[in-house]
Write a protein that holds these residues in place. Structure first.
Motif, PDB file in Angstrom:
ATOM      1  N   ILE A 163       0.725  -1.233  -0.102  1.00  0.00           N
ATOM      2  CA  ILE A 163       0.061   0.224   0.180  1.00  0.00           C
ATOM      3  C   ILE A 163       0.958   1.111   0.096  1.00  0.00           C
ATOM      4  O   ILE A 163       0.774   2.248  -0.988  1.00  0.00           O
ATOM      5  CB  ILE A 163      -0.976   0.002   1.211  1.00  0.00           C
ATOM      6  N   GLY A 164       1.837   1.219   0.832  1.00  0.00           N
ATOM      7  CA  GLY A 164       2.756   2.493   0.828  1.00  0.00           C
ATOM      8  C   GLY A 164       2.326   3.604   1.625  1.00  0.00           C
ATOM      9  O   GLY A 164       2.837   4.782   1.602  1.00  0.00           O
ATOM     10  N   GLN A 165       1.076   3.683   2.394  1.00  0.00           N
ATOM     11  CA  GLN A 165       0.735   4.749   2.960  1.00  0.00           C
ATOM     12  C   GLN A 165      -0.445   4.542   3.811  1.00  0.00           C
ATOM     13  O   GLN A 165      -0.900   3.269   3.758  1.00  0.00           O
ATOM     14  CB  GLN A 165       0.133   5.920   1.926  1.00  0.00           C
ATOM     15  N   LEU A 166      -0.756   5.361   5.030  1.00  0.00           N
ATOM     16  CA  LEU A 166      -1.976   5.066   5.819  1.00  0.00           C
ATOM     17  C   LEU A 166      -3.289   5.557   5.016  1.00  0.00           C
ATOM     18  O   LEU A 166      -3.169   6.631   4.596  1.00  0.00           O
ATOM     19  CB  LEU A 166      -1.738   5.759   7.081  1.00  0.00           C
ATOM     20  N   GLN A 167      -4.183   4.723   5.066  1.00  0.00           N
ATOM     21  CA  GLN A 167      -5.499   5.552   4.357  1.00  0.00           C
ATOM     22  C   GLN A 167      -6.595   5.037   5.033  1.00  0.00           C
ATOM     23  O   GLN A 167      -6.685   3.676   5.664  1.00  0.00           O
ATOM     24  CB  GLN A 167      -5.585   5.128   3.077  1.00  0.00           C
ATOM     25  N   PRO A 168      -7.765   5.511   5.184  1.00  0.00           N
ATOM     26  CA  PRO A 168      -8.785   5.015   6.076  1.00  0.00           C
ATOM     27  C   PRO A 168      -9.341   3.693   5.627  1.00  0.00           C
ATOM     28  O   PRO A 168     -10.151   2.893   6.383  1.00  0.00           O
ATOM     29  CB  PRO A 168      -9.962   5.839   5.849  1.00  0.00           C
ATOM     30  N   SER A 169      -9.227   2.972   4.237  1.00  0.00           N
ATOM     31  CA  SER A 169      -9.837   2.135   4.023  1.00  0.00           C
ATOM     32  C   SER A 169      -8.904   0.767   4.345  1.00  0.00           C
ATOM     33  O   SER A 169      -8.892  -0.267   3.624  1.00  0.00           O
ATOM     34  CB  SER A 169      -9.968   2.162   2.458  1.00  0.00           C
ATOM     35  N   LEU A 170      -7.876   0.748   5.138  1.00  0.00           N
ATOM     36  CA  LEU A 170      -6.934  -0.202   5.629  1.00  0.00           C
ATOM     37  C   LEU A 170      -7.869  -1.407   5.831  1.00  0.00           C
ATOM     38  O   LEU A 170      -7.517  -2.658   5.455  1.00  0.00           O
ATOM     39  CB  LEU A 170      -5.976   0.108   6.408  1.00  0.00           C
ATOM     40  N   PRO A 171      -8.612  -1.363   6.833  1.00  0.00           N
ATOM     41  CA  PRO A 171      -9.257  -2.759   7.041  1.00  0.00           C
ATOM     42  C   PRO A 171     -10.410  -3.183   6.051  1.00  0.00           C
ATOM     43  O   PRO A 171     -11.097  -2.617   5.913  1.00  0.00           O
ATOM     44  CB  PRO A 171     -10.243  -2.333   8.480  1.00  0.00           C
ATOM     45  N   VAL A 172      -9.778  -4.506   5.581  1.00  0.00           N
ATOM     46  CA  VAL A 172     -10.601  -5.148   4.514  1.00  0.00           C
ATOM     47  C   VAL A 172     -11.077  -6.575   4.912  1.00  0.00           C
ATOM     48  O   VAL A 172     -11.397  -7.320   4.128  1.00  0.00           O
ATOM     49  CB  VAL A 172      -9.618  -5.092   3.257  1.00  0.00           C
ATOM     50  N   GLY A 173     -11.042  -6.807   6.199  1.00  0.00           N
ATOM     51  CA  GLY A 173     -11.472  -7.961   6.740  1.00  0.00           C
ATOM     52  C   GLY A 173     -10.559  -8.795   6.823  1.00  0.00           C
ATOM     53  O   GLY A 173     -10.924 -10.189   7.006  1.00  0.00           O
ATOM     54  N   TYR A 174      -9.196  -8.702   6.756  1.00  0.00           N
ATOM     55  CA  TYR A 174      -8.295  -9.778   6.918  1.00  0.00           C
ATOM     56  C   TYR A 174      -8.499 -10.525   8.246  1.00  0.00           C
ATOM     57  O   TYR A 174      -8.218 -11.683   8.706  1.00  0.00           O
ATOM     58  CB  TYR A 174      -6.948  -9.300   7.024  1.00  0.00           C
ATOM     59  N   GLY A 175      -8.645  -9.675   9.463  1.00  0.00           N
ATOM     60  CA  GLY A 175      -8.916 -10.303  10.701  1.00  0.00           C
ATOM     61  C   GLY A 175      -9.822 -11.217  10.719  1.00  0.00           C
ATOM     62  O   GLY A 175      -9.782 -12.010  11.710  1.00  0.00           O
ATOM     63  N   PHE A 176     -10.945 -10.999  10.144  1.00  0.00           N
ATOM     64  CA  PHE A 176     -12.204 -11.928  10.292  1.00  0.00           C
ATOM     65  C   PHE A 176     -12.076 -13.380   9.167  1.00  0.00           C
ATOM     66  O   PHE A 176     -12.042 -14.300   9.758  1.00  0.00           O
ATOM     67  CB  PHE A 176     -13.394 -11.421   9.951  1.00  0.00           C
ATOM     68  N   THR A 177     -11.374 -12.997   7.908  1.00  0.00           N
ATOM     69  CA  THR A 177     -10.971 -14.067   7.239  1.00  0.00           C
ATOM     70  C   THR A 177      -9.797 -15.014   7.856  1.00  0.00           C
ATOM     71  O   THR A 177     -10.074 -16.141   7.809  1.00  0.00           O
ATOM     72  CB  THR A 177     -10.606 -13.476   5.973  1.00  0.00           C
ATOM     73  N   ALA A 178      -8.970 -14.304   8.519  1.00  0.00           N
ATOM     74  CA  ALA A 178      -7.806 -15.089   9.170  1.00  0.00           C
ATOM     75  C   ALA A 178      -8.577 -16.222  10.015  1.00  0.00           C
ATOM     76  O   ALA A 178      -8.117 -17.230  10.606  1.00  0.00           O
ATOM     77  CB  ALA A 178      -6.916 -14.211  10.036  1.00  0.00           C
ATOM     78  N   ILE A 179      -9.680 -15.899  10.856  1.00  0.00           N
ATOM     79  CA  ILE A 179     -10.375 -16.738  11.781  1.00  0.00           C
ATOM     80  C   ILE A 179     -10.815 -18.111  10.996  1.00  0.00           C
ATOM     81  O   ILE A 179     -10.329 -18.997  11.548  1.00  0.00           O
ATOM     82  CB  ILE A 179     -11.618 -16.267  12.237  1.00  0.00           C
ATOM     83  N   ILE A 180     -11.387 -17.847   9.726  1.00  0.00           N
ATOM     84  CA  ILE A 180     -11.654 -19.084   8.910  1.00  0.00           C
ATOM     85  C   ILE A 180     -10.395 -19.715   8.623  1.00  0.00           C
ATOM     86  O   ILE A 180     -10.194 -20.944   8.692  1.00  0.00           O
ATOM     87  CB  ILE A 180     -12.303 -18.580   7.621  1.00  0.00           C
ATOM     88  N   VAL A 181      -9.439 -18.865   8.136  1.00  0.00           N
ATOM     89  CA  VAL A 181      -8.129 -19.852   7.855  1.00  0.00           C
ATOM     90  C   VAL A 181      -7.442 -20.469   9.070  1.00  0.00           C
ATOM     91  O   VAL A 181      -7.006 -21.605   8.679  1.00  0.00           O
ATOM     92  CB  VAL A 181      -6.899 -18.654   7.397  1.00  0.00           C
ATOM     93  N   ALA A 182      -7.552 -19.950  10.019  1.00  0.00           N
ATOM     94  CA  ALA A 182      -7.072 -20.824  11.367  1.00  0.00           C
ATOM     95  C   ALA A 182      -7.727 -22.029  11.496  1.00  0.00           C
ATOM     96  O   ALA A 182      -7.171 -23.102  11.616  1.00  0.00           O
ATOM     97  CB  ALA A 182      -7.265 -19.836  12.472  1.00  0.00           C
ATOM     98  N   PHE A 183      -9.118 -22.112  11.426  1.00  0.00           N
ATOM     99  CA  PHE A 183      -9.836 -23.451  11.750  1.00  0.00           C
ATOM    100  C   PHE A 183      -9.769 -24.202  10.349  1.00  0.00           C
ATOM    101  O   PHE A 183      -9.637 -25.575  10.635  1.00  0.00           O
ATOM    102  CB  PHE A 183     -11.286 -23.040  12.117  1.00  0.00           C
ATOM    103  N   LEU A 184      -9.920 -23.608   9.104  1.00  0.00           N
ATOM    104  CA  LEU A 184      -9.521 -24.463   7.950  1.00  0.00           C
ATOM    105  C   LEU A 184      -8.329 -25.238   8.144  1.00  0.00           C
ATOM    106  O   LEU A 184      -8.087 -26.215   7.717  1.00  0.00           O
ATOM    107  CB  LEU A 184      -9.560 -23.232   6.842  1.00  0.00           C
ATOM    108  N   GLY A 185      -7.152 -24.441   8.784  1.00  0.00           N
ATOM    109  CA  GLY A 185      -6.014 -25.149   8.780  1.00  0.00           C
ATOM    110  C   GLY A 185      -5.788 -26.078  10.028  1.00  0.00           C
ATOM    111  O   GLY A 185      -4.801 -26.348  10.277  1.00  0.00           O
ATOM    112  N   ARG A 186      -7.215 -26.108  10.403  1.00  0.00           N
ATOM    113  CA  ARG A 186      -7.085 -27.162  11.817  1.00  0.00           C
ATOM    114  C   ARG A 186      -6.210 -26.606  12.889  1.00  0.00           C
ATOM    115  O   ARG A 186      -5.417 -27.604  13.605  1.00  0.00           O
ATOM    116  CB  ARG A 186      -6.785 -28.526  11.399  1.00  0.00           C
ATOM    117  N   LEU A 187      -5.852 -25.019  13.186  1.00  0.00           N
ATOM    118  CA  LEU A 187      -5.172 -24.746  14.105  1.00  0.00           C
ATOM    119  C   LEU A 187      -3.766 -25.177  13.926  1.00  0.00           C
ATOM    120  O   LEU A 187      -2.834 -25.235  14.859  1.00  0.00           O
ATOM    121  CB  LEU A 187      -5.606 -24.882  15.391  1.00  0.00           C
ATOM    122  N   ASN A 188      -3.418 -25.691  12.841  1.00  0.00           N
ATOM    123  CA  ASN A 188      -2.084 -26.357  12.414  1.00  0.00           C
ATOM    124  C   ASN A 188      -1.199 -25.412  11.838  1.00  0.00           C
ATOM    125  O   ASN A 188      -1.717 -25.014  10.534  1.00  0.00           O
ATOM    126  CB  ASN A 188      -2.062 -27.721  11.969  1.00  0.00           C
TER     127      ASN A 188
END
Lengths: 319, 355, 356
Positions: free
Chosen positions: B268-293
């Protein structure tokens, strides 16, 4: 700053309406969680309820039918979650999040022909004499039927959980599913019913948004209300009446901060040397919820005991 | 009809074959969906699922998209194992980006090899401190971390908006709500020439290895698992539950913050208000999809990234609406989660007398 | 403009543009920040895309990607599009600015157009719309029609575009009603129907009898209709949601601009330009004026609209002071575009704070 322009009665009337979608979704999720299931897909079920309700009301001209189909839409989506987590034993947290993704997509697809369409009006019940009483009339008797039913639903859920045998069984399933199973209760069937009920409530909350609050269909219109509903269940420590309190608190602070903005509160703050951006006022509903939660949780003897012990754990019938 | 029997040991071939089964099922269900929308199902599936793998640029972009997901999911997985529900990683991601970005802006146009590490540290500290709020409120006041961490996502997003339209606003940017562009010293070096693959991708890969070692070879990993599975036993074994709660929330916050500052200093290269795009929520799915491994998380992150990138191409080359892509992603996740059953249980015909 | 495009297409079809015709269709891509179903910002841009398809038929091939987050993803989508042979790409949100600049550098043969930004290159043009001209006109109507002298204004984010709109509307209202007051509520969102509806209710309860909004949902219009007051629509024609409430509305109309630019690519005359179009270019359109507007008020508004379109009237013409009373524009002085572009102060008479 002119605080006299803020009318406390209007404020209350406004917060009750603002809280209603949250109230429906949260009370449904409370029952689900009480049965030991954590469904994080509330946002997805709400928006599917919103689109189903809206589409039905527009096509048939009947808002009532809209609410019914909205509830059914939410329930059907919830049963997908139920089938996955109860029979296929998939992880509840991940399945719930996937359900939100899925629901948002489905709703957007179904809703495409309904963008920019106007829905039939939902009539506000005017109680002739009662709503004309000064103050009380507006405070108590000026709402639409769905709001009263929402409060009645809270009472019903409280009664069901605390005063009926099936309610006791449901809580037992949520506390210890293995024990409930060995006592002969059909754990999975009970949970499926709870999940469907939760979905129907979320669907009603969504339909209330698209048919009464906004009223219109637009993609993403729930704008995170499902997440707030989830937080309210936790806030309420899984107690029905506290769900009502939580929803009203959140709705109330939201309305209050808008009122403060409109009355020139920020200008006043600046004049006393505190230049604050509007964003900070927009934070207040979230911050107040946290603070109130901390205050009521600090009583260590009672708190957290109420969380269903089997929450989020899969039940397998073995042997 | 059927009955489930827990597996003592899962054969390797099952672990390998079941995800393929899920992919196959998704292709069929998704194909039907696309056919209903009037699109060529085979071409659509090819564009989403296969084409990005064959295109060198898309392959590198998958790494870039997966890196923040994997970093955040790794941190979360430790907490989830111990029964700690941080669902506010999105907020920690934002605060990490903000803290690290602010350091970069404070030293704007100051050259030096020390700057990036300093920004990364600030990013980790920002995310960590933000996660320590629910940690502190939990251990001190017993406040539920699900609610606190979730509410703090909204607070962080608004705070970012206030910062980039106030103190951190680009002075030469016509008062638009965004910061200056970070200068060269504050940008992550590119690892593969001609692509956007940055050092953060390598760090994410290293984090996977480290997490794997900690989880399987270190006492810390053992304690985490013990606390999640048997809190009372953990207490007897001398595990300090409160301290572990604080450490785990802090750790997941730090990794989310690191992902945030990598995103800012990387693509990105700068701070902008649209930074949050949902990675924090998608990562929860990723964590369980990966069986916490950790290795599973890496694979799950790559799969998610694949569907995002293929989905974008399908949108503009085939006219598939974004909504259909998210339905397709939902289906894929459902199937992947459902086939887990086969790795954990054997499906056997029910005995009449059983149940 | 539309007609011009169709005529140009007809000319091409007649064989005069044989060189262009022999080529493959011009491929035009769009990137939207929201879903096309938002019935607001992205929806209007997509209407523009459809207008391009209608005007040029087989000569063009258009596509779009919706809900692209502003950030790392935008650059990838842009690059993929450029790589797939698109000739002209419109990036329709301010937050795509640096990504568009980056990709434009890598693909010098592809033409880019970025909405509402200020960075340009040889193959990167910018375009935006002078919505404030329209807001001045509706301000005049509001100022003349308010009985409580309180106008409610729902803002999204305190960014220059929104602040410019508030100032223009206020100046318009004040020109016909010196006692008028503005109450501004910031929703800190572009789109949250429930919250916008609450903001509308709040403003009405606090005495506003006319609403303006700079957010995208139709919720405020619906509330205005319900509570029997007047309001102005935003982005698209919201008359369906407030048949009695809507006095008029400011609509984003990108059709003429998009058709003109695609035509330029077909003709081979495309150049990087900086377009800031107002009422005169058709970029700022009005929803139908309601018959609730008294004839003399309407006449005054239409006169102002025509004068702005003819270049005879500029909404920001001195004397105008800043909020703190310090002079900004002297008598007869007209605001320069640079100041307008980055406007972050209220004019004298508006209450409220813009964070610095």
């Amino acid at each position: 700053m002119d605080l006299s322009v803020i009318d406390p009665i209007s404020l209350f009337v406004g917060l009750v309406a603002a809280a209603t979608p949250l109230l429906y979704a949260a009370i449904g999720e409370l029952v689900v969680e009480k049965s030991g299931v954590l469904n994080l897909g509330v946002e997805g079920m709400m928006i599917v309820g919103a689109v189903c309700g809206f589409a039905t009301a527009v096509t048939t001209g009947s808002p009532l039918l809209g609410f019914v189909v909205g509830a059914m839409g939410g329930a059907v989506l919830a049963l997908v979650f139920g089938g996955m987590t109860q029979y296929l034993l998939s992880n509840q947290v991940a399945t719930g999040l996937a359900l939100t993704l899925f629901g948002l997509g489905v709703a957007a697809l179904v809703g495409q022909p309904f963008t920019g369409v106007k829905s039939p009006r939902v009539a506000v019940v005017h109680l002739p004499v009662l709503s004309d009483i000064p103050v009380i009339g507006r405070l108590v008797f000026s709402y639409d039927l769905v709001i009263y039913l929402g409060i009645a639903l809270v009472a019903a859920v409280w009664f069901f959980l605390n005063r009926t045998r099936p309610g006791l069984v449901l809580r037992a399933v949520g506390e210890n599913h293995d024990a409930a199973h060995s006592l002969g209760y059909p754990v999975i069937r009970i949970r499926m019913m709870a999940i469907a009920f939760g979905g129907a409530c979320a669907g009603l909350g969504g339909a209330y948004l698209s048919l009464v609050r906004v009223p219109q269909w637009t993609e993403g219109m729930t704008a995170g209300a499902g997440w707030i509903a989830l937080a309210i269940v936790v806030f309420a420590a899984w107690k029905p009446w506290r769900v009502l309190l939580g929803a009203w608190l959140f709705g109330g602070v939201t309305i209050l901060q808008l009122n403060l903005q409109a009355s020139g509160f920020l200008s006043w703050l600046q004049s006393v040397g505190i230049p604050l951006q509007a964003q900070y006022l927009s934070m207040t509903p979230y911050l107040v919820t946290i603070i109130v939660l901390v205050v009521i949780s600090a009583d260590r003897t009672r708190a957290s005991v109420n969380a269903p012990a089997s929450l989020g754990k899969s039940f397998t019938q073995t042997g | 009809m059927f009955r489930l029997e827990p597996r003592a040991v899962t054969p390797v071939w099952i672990t390998a074959v079941t995800p393929l089964l899920a992919v196959l099922a998704t292709m069929i269900a998704g194909g039907i969906l696309f056919a209903l929308l009037g699109k060529d199902p085979f071409e659509t599936i090819r564009v989403i699922f296969v084409a990005p793998l064959g295109d060198p640029y898309s392959r590198t972009e998958m790494l870039i998209k997966a890196a923040p997901l994997v970093l955040i999911a790794l941190g979360l997985s430790f907490g989830f194992r111990a029964g700690i529900w941080n669902i506010g990683a999105e907020g920690q991601y934002v605060m990490g980006a903000l803290a690290g970005g602010a350091v970069g802006l404070a030293f704007w146009n100051v050259e030096g090899a020390w700057l990036l590490p300093l920004m990364a540290l600030a990013g980790m500290a920002g995310g960590c401190l933000w996660a320590l709020i629910p940690a502190f409120l939990k251990v001190r006041f017993n406040a539920n971390e699900i609610l606190v961490s979730l509410m703090l996502v909204y607070v962080a997003t608004l705070f970012l908006s206030a910062m980039v339209s106030g103190p951190l606003r680009d002075p030469a940017g016509f008062n638009f709500p965004q910061s200056r562009l970070l200068h060269e010293s504050a940008r992550l070096p590119i690892v593969l020439e001609g692509t956007r693959v940055h050092v953060g991708v390598l760090v994410a890969l290293i984090a996977v290895v480290v997490a794997q070692i900690v989880l399987t070879r270190h006492l810390f990993g053992f304690n985490v698992r013990l606390l999640g599975q048997a809190p009372r036993a953990a207490a007897f074994a001398g595990v300090n539950a409160k301290r572990l709660t604080v450490v785990l929330l802090g750790l997941s916050g730090a990794l989310a913050g690191l992902a945030g500052i990598f995103e800012v200093t990387g693509p990105i290269g700068q701070l902008q208000p649209s930074l949050p795009v949902g990675y924090g929520f998608t990562a929860i799915i990723v964590a369980f999809l990966g069986r916490l491994n950790p290795v599973g998380i890496l694979l799950a992150g790559m799969v998610m990234a694949l569907t995002y990138i293929g989905g974008e191409t399908a949108q503009f080359s085939l006219g598939i609406p974004a909504a259909a892509i998210s339905v397709f992603q939902g289906l894929l996740l459902f199937f992947l989660l459902a086939v887990d059953l086969l790795t954990r249980y054997r499906v056997v015909p029910a005995k009449r007398s059983g149940v | 403009m539309k007609l011009q495009g169709i005529m140009a297409a007809a000319v091409l079809a007649a064989g005069l543009g044989a060189a262009a015709q022999a080529q493959d269709p011009v491929k035009v891509g769009f990137i939207y920040v929201g879903p096309v179903g938002d019935f607001g910002w992205s929806y209007q841009h997509d209407q523009g895309r459809l207008a391009v398809e209608e005007a040029f038929g087989d000569q063009v091939e258009t596509t779009f990607v919706e809900s692209v987050p502003e950030g790392a993803d935008a650059e990838r989508v842009l690059r993929q599009m450029a790589q797939s042979g698109y000739d002209l790409i419109f990036t329709t949100s301010f937050g795509y600015m640096n990504q568009t600049v980056n990709v434009a550098k890598q693909f010098p043969d592809v033409k880019f157009e970025h909405a509402t930004g200020y960075l340009r290159a040889d193959n990167l043009a910018t375009y935006s719309s002078r919505f404030y001209e329209g807001r001045y006109v509706i301000g005049k109507i509001a100022g003349a029609m308010t009985e409580s002298n309180v106008i409610g204004y729902i803002g999204s984010y305190p960014i220059p575009e929104v602040i410019r709109g508030i100032n223009a509307a206020y100046l318009g209202a004040k020109s016909v009603n010196p006692d008028v007051q503005f109450r501004v509520v910031w929703s800190n969102t572009w789109f949250n129907p429930a919250l916008e509806g609450d903001a509308a209710k709040t403003l009405i309860e606090q005495g506003a009898d006319i609403l303006m909004q700079h957010t995208d949902s139709t919720a405020p219009m619906t509330i205005a209709e319900e509570l029997g007051i007047h309001a102005f629509g935003q982005a698209s024609d919201m008359g369906g949601f407030g048949p009695n409430a809507q006095l008029t509305g400011i609509m984003d109309d990108w059709d003429p601009y998009y058709i003109e630019r695609v035509q330029a690519v077909i003709d081979g005359t495309w150049e990087s330009t900086d377009t800031w179009g107002g009422i005169d270019t058709g970029m700022v359109e009005f929803a139908p004026f309601s018959d609730k507007i008294p004839p003399e008020v309407l006449a005054d508004a239409v006169a102002a609209k025509d004068a702005i379109a003819a270049g005879e009237l500029h909404p920001f013409t001195g004397p105008i002071n800043r909020q703190d009373g310090s002079p900004w524009l002297a008598e007869g002085e007209v605001a320069d575009d640079g100041t307008l572009l980055g406007m972050n102060f209220y004019v004298e008479g508006i209450e409220g704070v813009i964070p610095q």
